[in-house]
Motif scaffolding. Structure first.
Motif, PDB file in Angstrom:
ATOM      1  N   GLY A 269      36.148 -16.455  30.249  1.00  0.00           N
ATOM      2  CA  GLY A 269      36.630 -17.141  29.773  1.00  0.00           C
ATOM      3  C   GLY A 269      35.906 -18.101  28.711  1.00  0.00           C
ATOM      4  O   GLY A 269      34.741 -18.824  30.215  1.00  0.00           O
ATOM      5  N   PHE A 270      35.910 -18.881  27.489  1.00  0.00           N
ATOM      6  CA  PHE A 270      35.272 -19.575  27.513  1.00  0.00           C
ATOM      7  C   PHE A 270      35.873 -20.002  26.077  1.00  0.00           C
ATOM      8  O   PHE A 270      36.394 -20.016  25.681  1.00  0.00           O
ATOM      9  N   ARG A 271      34.843 -22.152  26.067  1.00  0.00           N
ATOM     10  CA  ARG A 271      35.851 -22.463  24.757  1.00  0.00           C
ATOM     11  C   ARG A 271      34.157 -22.576  24.127  1.00  0.00           C
ATOM     12  O   ARG A 271      34.712 -22.410  22.650  1.00  0.00           O
ATOM     13  N   ASP A 272      33.132 -22.502  24.164  1.00  0.00           N
ATOM     14  CA  ASP A 272      32.277 -23.275  23.388  1.00  0.00           C
ATOM     15  C   ASP A 272      30.515 -21.631  23.517  1.00  0.00           C
ATOM     16  O   ASP A 272      31.015 -21.159  24.583  1.00  0.00           O
ATOM     17  N   TRP A 273      30.123 -21.338  22.717  1.00  0.00           N
ATOM     18  CA  TRP A 273      28.940 -20.260  23.210  1.00  0.00           C
ATOM     19  C   TRP A 273      27.857 -21.637  24.437  1.00  0.00           C
ATOM     20  O   TRP A 273      27.998 -20.504  25.497  1.00  0.00           O
ATOM     21  N   ASP A 274      27.547 -22.877  24.610  1.00  0.00           N
ATOM     22  CA  ASP A 274      27.618 -22.878  25.728  1.00  0.00           C
ATOM     23  C   ASP A 274      28.318 -22.631  26.880  1.00  0.00           C
ATOM     24  O   ASP A 274      27.334 -22.624  27.941  1.00  0.00           O
ATOM     25  N   GLU A 275      29.388 -22.924  26.917  1.00  0.00           N
ATOM     26  CA  GLU A 275      29.632 -22.019  27.743  1.00  0.00           C
ATOM     27  C   GLU A 275      30.051 -20.925  28.770  1.00  0.00           C
ATOM     28  O   GLU A 275      29.199 -19.979  29.462  1.00  0.00           O
ATOM     29  N   LEU A 276      29.754 -19.777  27.401  1.00  0.00           N
ATOM     30  CA  LEU A 276      29.285 -18.246  27.690  1.00  0.00           C
ATOM     31  C   LEU A 276      27.962 -18.507  28.150  1.00  0.00           C
ATOM     32  O   LEU A 276      27.474 -17.299  28.631  1.00  0.00           O
ATOM     33  N   ALA A 277      26.322 -18.811  27.749  1.00  0.00           N
ATOM     34  CA  ALA A 277      25.786 -19.104  27.876  1.00  0.00           C
ATOM     35  C   ALA A 277      25.630 -19.518  29.774  1.00  0.00           C
ATOM     36  O   ALA A 277      24.415 -19.129  29.676  1.00  0.00           O
ATOM     37  N   ALA A 278      26.158 -20.200  30.078  1.00  0.00           N
ATOM     38  CA  ALA A 278      25.804 -20.914  31.400  1.00  0.00           C
ATOM     39  C   ALA A 278      26.819 -19.386  32.356  1.00  0.00           C
ATOM     40  O   ALA A 278      26.287 -19.415  33.676  1.00  0.00           O
ATOM     41  N   ALA A 279      27.780 -18.982  31.760  1.00  0.00           N
ATOM     42  CA  ALA A 279      27.724 -17.890  32.491  1.00  0.00           C
ATOM     43  C   ALA A 279      26.643 -16.929  33.122  1.00  0.00           C
ATOM     44  O   ALA A 279      26.684 -15.932  33.469  1.00  0.00           O
ATOM     45  N   ARG A 280      26.440 -16.871  31.113  1.00  0.00           N
ATOM     46  CA  ARG A 280      25.749 -15.199  30.999  1.00  0.00           C
ATOM     47  C   ARG A 280      24.417 -15.415  32.492  1.00  0.00           C
ATOM     48  O   ARG A 280      23.890 -14.598  32.671  1.00  0.00           O
ATOM     49  N   ALA A 281      23.201 -17.425  32.391  1.00  0.00           N
ATOM     50  CA  ALA A 281      23.028 -17.730  33.194  1.00  0.00           C
ATOM     51  C   ALA A 281      23.564 -17.498  34.574  1.00  0.00           C
ATOM     52  O   ALA A 281      22.455 -17.375  35.375  1.00  0.00           O
ATOM     53  N   ASN A 282      25.131 -17.723  34.828  1.00  0.00           N
ATOM     54  CA  ASN A 282      25.509 -17.737  36.572  1.00  0.00           C
ATOM     55  C   ASN A 282      26.497 -17.287  36.920  1.00  0.00           C
ATOM     56  O   ASN A 282      27.349 -17.256  36.624  1.00  0.00           O
ATOM     57  N   PRO A 283      25.790 -15.826  36.675  1.00  0.00           N
ATOM     58  CA  PRO A 283      27.494 -15.066  36.496  1.00  0.00           C
ATOM     59  C   PRO A 283      27.406 -15.085  38.058  1.00  0.00           C
ATOM     60  O   PRO A 283      29.257 -15.037  38.251  1.00  0.00           O
ATOM     61  N   ALA A 284      27.367 -14.959  39.282  1.00  0.00           N
ATOM     62  CA  ALA A 284      28.010 -15.624  40.285  1.00  0.00           C
ATOM     63  C   ALA A 284      28.766 -16.371  40.663  1.00  0.00           C
ATOM     64  O   ALA A 284      29.466 -16.885  41.182  1.00  0.00           O
ATOM     65  N   GLY A 285      28.367 -17.663  39.870  1.00  0.00           N
ATOM     66  CA  GLY A 285      29.574 -18.430  39.616  1.00  0.00           C
ATOM     67  C   GLY A 285      31.350 -18.426  39.154  1.00  0.00           C
ATOM     68  O   GLY A 285      32.180 -19.098  39.211  1.00  0.00           O
ATOM     69  N   HIS A 286      31.077 -16.863  38.869  1.00  0.00           N
ATOM     70  CA  HIS A 286      32.622 -16.292  37.547  1.00  0.00           C
ATOM     71  C   HIS A 286      32.836 -15.113  38.583  1.00  0.00           C
ATOM     72  O   HIS A 286      34.731 -15.487  38.829  1.00  0.00           O
ATOM     73  N   ILE A 287      32.472 -14.439  39.566  1.00  0.00           N
ATOM     74  CA  ILE A 287      32.608 -13.500  39.451  1.00  0.00           C
ATOM     75  C   ILE A 287      31.889 -13.245  41.040  1.00  0.00           C
ATOM     76  O   ILE A 287      30.908 -14.198  41.584  1.00  0.00           O
ATOM     77  N   GLU A 288      32.895 -12.419  42.488  1.00  0.00           N
ATOM     78  CA  GLU A 288      31.715 -11.665  44.111  1.00  0.00           C
ATOM     79  C   GLU A 288      30.196 -11.951  43.651  1.00  0.00           C
ATOM     80  O   GLU A 288      29.845 -11.284  42.798  1.00  0.00           O
ATOM     81  N   ALA A 289      29.800 -12.489  43.954  1.00  0.00           N
ATOM     82  CA  ALA A 289      28.144 -12.623  44.270  1.00  0.00           C
ATOM     83  C   ALA A 289      27.883 -11.168  44.548  1.00  0.00           C
ATOM     84  O   ALA A 289      26.772 -11.030  43.901  1.00  0.00           O
ATOM     85  N   GLY A 290      28.355 -10.173  44.634  1.00  0.00           N
ATOM     86  CA  GLY A 290      27.604  -8.928  45.090  1.00  0.00           C
ATOM     87  C   GLY A 290      27.976  -8.273  43.540  1.00  0.00           C
ATOM     88  O   GLY A 290      27.074  -7.709  43.203  1.00  0.00           O
ATOM     89  N   ASP A 291      28.688  -8.034  42.720  1.00  0.00           N
ATOM     90  CA  ASP A 291      29.386  -7.930  41.746  1.00  0.00           C
ATOM     91  C   ASP A 291      28.337  -8.285  41.244  1.00  0.00           C
ATOM     92  O   ASP A 291      27.931  -7.575  39.445  1.00  0.00           O
ATOM     93  N   ALA A 292      27.432  -9.577  41.217  1.00  0.00           N
ATOM     94  CA  ALA A 292      27.360 -10.477  39.784  1.00  0.00           C
ATOM     95  C   ALA A 292      25.399  -9.713  39.921  1.00  0.00           C
ATOM     96  O   ALA A 292      24.955 -10.049  39.019  1.00  0.00           O
ATOM     97  N   GLU A 293      25.291  -9.281  40.862  1.00  0.00           N
ATOM     98  CA  GLU A 293      23.911  -8.824  40.843  1.00  0.00           C
ATOM     99  C   GLU A 293      23.827  -7.263  39.927  1.00  0.00           C
ATOM    100  O   GLU A 293      23.145  -6.842  39.274  1.00  0.00           O
ATOM    101  N   ALA A 294      24.475  -6.819  39.252  1.00  0.00           N
ATOM    102  CA  ALA A 294      24.893  -5.652  38.798  1.00  0.00           C
ATOM    103  C   ALA A 294      25.631  -5.933  37.337  1.00  0.00           C
ATOM    104  O   ALA A 294      25.690  -5.493  36.410  1.00  0.00           O
ATOM    105  N   VAL A 295      25.221  -6.920  37.451  1.00  0.00           N
ATOM    106  CA  VAL A 295      25.974  -7.565  35.737  1.00  0.00           C
ATOM    107  C   VAL A 295      24.099  -7.525  34.832  1.00  0.00           C
ATOM    108  O   VAL A 295      23.555  -8.470  35.398  1.00  0.00           O
TER     109      VAL A 295
END
Lengths: 338, 543
Positions: free
Chosen positions: B357-383
């Motif tokens: 989920g994202f409202r603007d590109w900055d939010e998506l950039a934040a998710a890309r920079a920190n996947p662990a903030g959105h999904i399980e830490a283990g999964d985030a390592e495979a992103v």
């Protein structure tokens, strides 16, 4: 009588006649089989060779390449300090000869380099019966069987048909290979100009002066991409040199007996390997050894082991003669080029 | 066989894709059926016959040649098939014409085991060196002439106005010698009726995006997903006319990889086509690509490996469902279908790849920079980044503009020293364009990888000049380049990950290394140390 021929650091030495054959460093008296740089070096006191070989040496080294020179015609008999000497065509390049030595009835023939395939640019190999045959063995392994040159030329012209927008850059040695390629191209009906790297021009001019017709030849000069769809000949080392960049993305062909082996062809960067050689292939080496009737066979530069083994299995006295300083079928131009 | 061998010979030396294509199309256009179809099958790994073993070939040549001459020759040539092809004695008494490719295929299919050596010897007697080489490659099952199945199909498409993707879709319903395919490609017949209930559908691919491009895009028009570091697959199943259930797993290029993943394939009980990422998933957690690599490029798989490295799919698209082709639908509509489809399946090995989920590109950039903030830490390592997809886009095969974007996470960077350079091929054959580079281990530079792209033409020119002027050693087409503490070229190398490997002396192997920047400003002694790379190996705890 074999002790009249001795292997020295400078090359094969005939003690009875006090001369060397194809010495690899300057000597007083030299007999030269042919003009390739590893056989014909500058700085000898006197040189006896075919008139064509002397001219080739003059083109390469300048007129003063030896103290004195003497031309010998094919089949002409001379006596050098009591040794009967005559030169006989070897079919390798223009002016190339085998050297026949007659020690009062015992005959030795030193082949130099030779081939028995047809070549429109030089006199054909002459079979000289002898007691001792000193043969080259550049392609002395039974994996080397050179196909007819016409088929290889066909590969080149077929590629031009399919990739007419690309320059076809063909690597060929400056003496012999380049001229033979042009002659075979003309035989195949190719009549467009053939473009030459500057290093090939002097010897092509010499061949023409000696009566070999090539049709239209043009120097590459400053041209590059405008030669799309044309054949350009250059020394093999230039194929992967900066010089080749002027043609954009050319098809690189390389004409050599080594192209028979894939790893060799790849290593040299050939995209269109043409198996065209100045040397006898395995079958012709074996055939020639038998046909000379010689009982003693000395095998020089190349893959000596296999041919020596083959000769011995046929009941012939064979031994390897490890001459230093000759290259593997090249022309002195391979030095330093990987 | 003679024409086919000439084709293989030319292909084996030709480095250019377009030239290979021209050679193939010319061959297909001028060779009659069924020969061309069998050639196509040979190039796409679709010929099925009893392969000859090297020991049998050794036996054949031993009967015909002197063992010492063979040993000397083999030592020189270095390849068994090639040595045999070149040494095979020309049999001048043989009057028989060389075999057709079809003679070889039919002959090998119908021959008993004891008849195979005699058959092969008979054919070798009638062929020339190139023909013998090609025959031996064919019968030992190792073509390796640098032609992918996709390229061969593209060459067939080149016979007429057909698109390669249409051939891909029809492919698995076709059989050698592909007469219906050639008739279709040449416009002489309609498309062959595909009765294949589980066809491969050429995938839709994303284009890389540059951050500044986002300014032109309205975030409301796009959806985003995680970009998984696995392999793209299609899981397809359906029933044919006779009611037989067929299921397959395809790679991104359309290769049927079902046999390597029986644990996954046996779970497929749906009729449809799922597009997703194949990953190793242990206890619900996605594992690194390195773990998945243990399962790749295998024809079969051991029970132990099935247990230690279980795979699953993260699904992100649905191409067909119960006989309906969904590719014309908008992404949003397909996503809806996919979500209910996967929920209905409720298979442990097939999960939904979640949307971000994202409202603007900055939010998506934040998710890309920190996947662990959105999904399980283990999964985030495979992103390895995020995917951005237009909500109204249909599923278009190939790499269409403006519909799907990949926004990979920033690569790792290391300063390494150029050790060896090798000349490239084709257009680059006069340039030293393949580089082996290393980093410091104690007082020594150890090789850690090879890179042959990433630089501009101008940089290539500079490196080439440096290599030629600083060569310390030559090995065939390879040059060793000066690399002391003070002399040498430092390359900033970008890469996507690192794993243990026996290929390099350093024991490490990089994923996707490329030359990022030339650091003329640095000396080799300023380059990085191996410890920096060691710390990036998954599972290694940073000290």
């Amino acid at each position: 009588m074999q002790q009249n021929l001795i292997l020295t650091d400078a090359g094969l030495y005939c003690s009875a006649g006090d001369f060397f054959i194809d010495p690899v460093r300057p000597v007083e008296r030299a007999l030269i089989t042919h003009g390739h740089a590893d056989h014909a070096r500058a700085g000898h006191g006197s040189v006896l060779a075919s008139s064509e070989t002397l001219k080739i040496m003059a083109v390469r080294y300048g007129a003063g390449f030896a103290g004195t020179t003497q031309a010998i015609a094919p089949g002409e008999r001379l006596s050098v300090a009591g040794v009967g000497v005559s030169f006989h065509p070897a079919g390798h390049v223009l002016g190339s000869c085998q050297i026949r030595l007659d020690f009062g009835g015992f005959v030795a023939v030193v082949s130099g380099d030779y081939k028995r395939q047809p070549d429109p640019t030089c006199a054909p190999f002459e079979l000289v019966p002898c007691d001792l045959f000193v043969t080259e063995a550049t392609f002395g392994l039974p994996v080397f069987r050179h196909p007819p040159a016409t088929g290889e030329i066909g590969k080149l012209t077929a590629s031009l048909g399919l990739f007419g927008d690309k320059t076809h850059l063909v690597g060929a040695y400056a003496l012999g290979k380049a001229q033979r390629l042009i002659a075979h191209l003309r035989e195949s009906g190719y009549n467009r100009p053939v473009y030459l790297h500057g290093a090939l021009e002097p010897l092509c001019a010499l061949y023409e002066a000696e009566g070999v017709a090539f049709g239209p030849l043009e120097p590459v000069g400053g041209r590059g991409k405008e030669l799309a769809g044309e054949i350009v000949l250059c020394p093999p080392g230039q194929l992967t040199d900066r010089w080749a960049r002027r043609f954009g993305d050319p098809v690189t062909a390389l004409a050599s007996g080594w192209m028979r082996v894939r790893a060799r062809a790849r290593q040299r960067g050939a995209e269109l390997p043409l198996i065209i050689s100045d040397h006898a292939d395995w079958d012709d080496l074996c055939r020639t050894v038998v046909e000379t009737g010689a009982e003693d066979i000395w095998v020089t530069h190349g893959a000596e082991d296999a041919l020596v083994h083959w000769c011995r299995s046929r009941g012939l006295n064979a031994r390897p003669l490890n001459l230093a300083g000759y290259e593997d079928g090249g022309d002195g131009e391979t030095v330093g080029i990987v | 066989m003679q024409r086919f061998s000439e084709l293989l010979d030319r292909l084996s030396y030709e480095p250019r894709r377009n030239a290979k294509l021209a050679l193939l199309t010319q061959y297909f256009g001028t060779t009659p059926d069924p020969e061309r179809g069998l050639a196509l099958a040979a190039l796409t790994d679709g010929l099925d016959f009893r392969h000859a073993k090297p020991a049998m070939l050794r036996g054949l040549i031993a009967e015909r040649t002197d063992p010492e001459l063979f040993a000397l020759s083999y030592d020189f040539v270095g390849d068994l098939s090639e040595t045999i092809a070149l040494m095979w004695p020309a049999n001048r008494g043989v009057n028989a014409p060389p075999p057709l490719l079809s003679d070889v295929v039919v002959g090998l299919r119908s021959a008993g085991k004891s008849e195979v050596p005699g058959l092969i010897a008979g054919w070798l007697d009638t062929l020339d060196e190139t023909g013998r080489w090609a025959l031996l490659k064919l019968v030992t099952g190792g073509m390796r002439v640098g032609v992918s199945a996709r390229l061969a199909k593209t060459a067939v498409a080149g016979l007429g106005p057909l698109d390669t993707d249409r051939i891909e879709e029809a492919w698995h319903g076709l059989d050698p010698p592909y007469e219906a395919l050639f008739a279709w490609a040449e416009g002489r017949a309609p498309a062959p009726l595909s009765s294949d209930p589980a066809p491969f559908r050429p995938p839709m691919l994303a284009r890389p995006i540059e951050p500044e491009t986002f300014a032109e895009l309205d975030p409301a028009h796009f959806a985003a997903e995680w970009k998984w570091d696995g392999i793209r697959v299609q899981a397809v199943a359906g029933r044919d006319e006779s009611g037989t259930f067929r299921r397959r797993l395809f790679s991104r290029s359309g290769e049927d990889i079902s046999e390597a993943f029986p644990d996954l394939v046996e779970q497929i009980d749906f009729e449809g086509s799922i597009d997703g990422e194949l990953l190793v998933v242990r206890a619900g957690r996605v594992q690194s690509f390195n773990e998945l690599q243990q399962r790749l490029n295998r024809k079969s798989v051991t029970k132990a490996l099935l247990k230690s490295h279980p795979v699953a799919i993260r699904a992100y698209d649905l191409l067909s469902s119960d006989g309906r082709d969904l590719r014309e639908l908008a992404f949003e509509a397909r996503r809806g279908e996919l979500e209910s489809f996967v929920e209905r399946l409720s298979l442990p090995a097939i999960g939904l790849s979640p949307l971000i989920g994202f409202r603007d590109w900055d939010e998506l950039a934040a998710a890309r920079a920190n996947p662990a903030g959105h999904i399980e830490a283990g999964d985030a390592e495979a992103v390895e980044g995020v995917m951005v997809k237009r909500r109204d886009a249909p599923y278009v095969p190939g790499r269409p503009k403006g519909l799907w974007f990949k926004w990979k996470r920033d690569p790792y960077l290391v300063d390494a020293v150029l050790l060896y350079a090798q000349r490239g091929h084709g257009k680059r054959s006069s340039f030293y364009s393949d580089y082996t580079f290393g980093v410091w281990r104690d007082e020594e530079l150890v090789p850690v990888g090879k890179a042959y792209f990433g630089f501009t033409d101008e940089e290539l020119f500079e490196i080439d000049r440096f290599v030629r002027n600083n060569t310390t050693n030559r090995f065939g087409p390879v040059r060793e380049v000066a690399h002391t503490k003070v002399t040498g070229l430092v390359l900033e190398v970008a890469f996507e990950g690192i794993a243990r490997s026996t290929r390099h002396k350093s024991g490490l192997a990089m994923r996707f290394p490329r030359v990022h920047r030339l650091r003329w400003d640095k000396k080799p002694e300023d380059a990085d140390r191996i410890e920096l790379l060691e710390a990036l190996v998954p599972g290694n705890v940073k000290a």
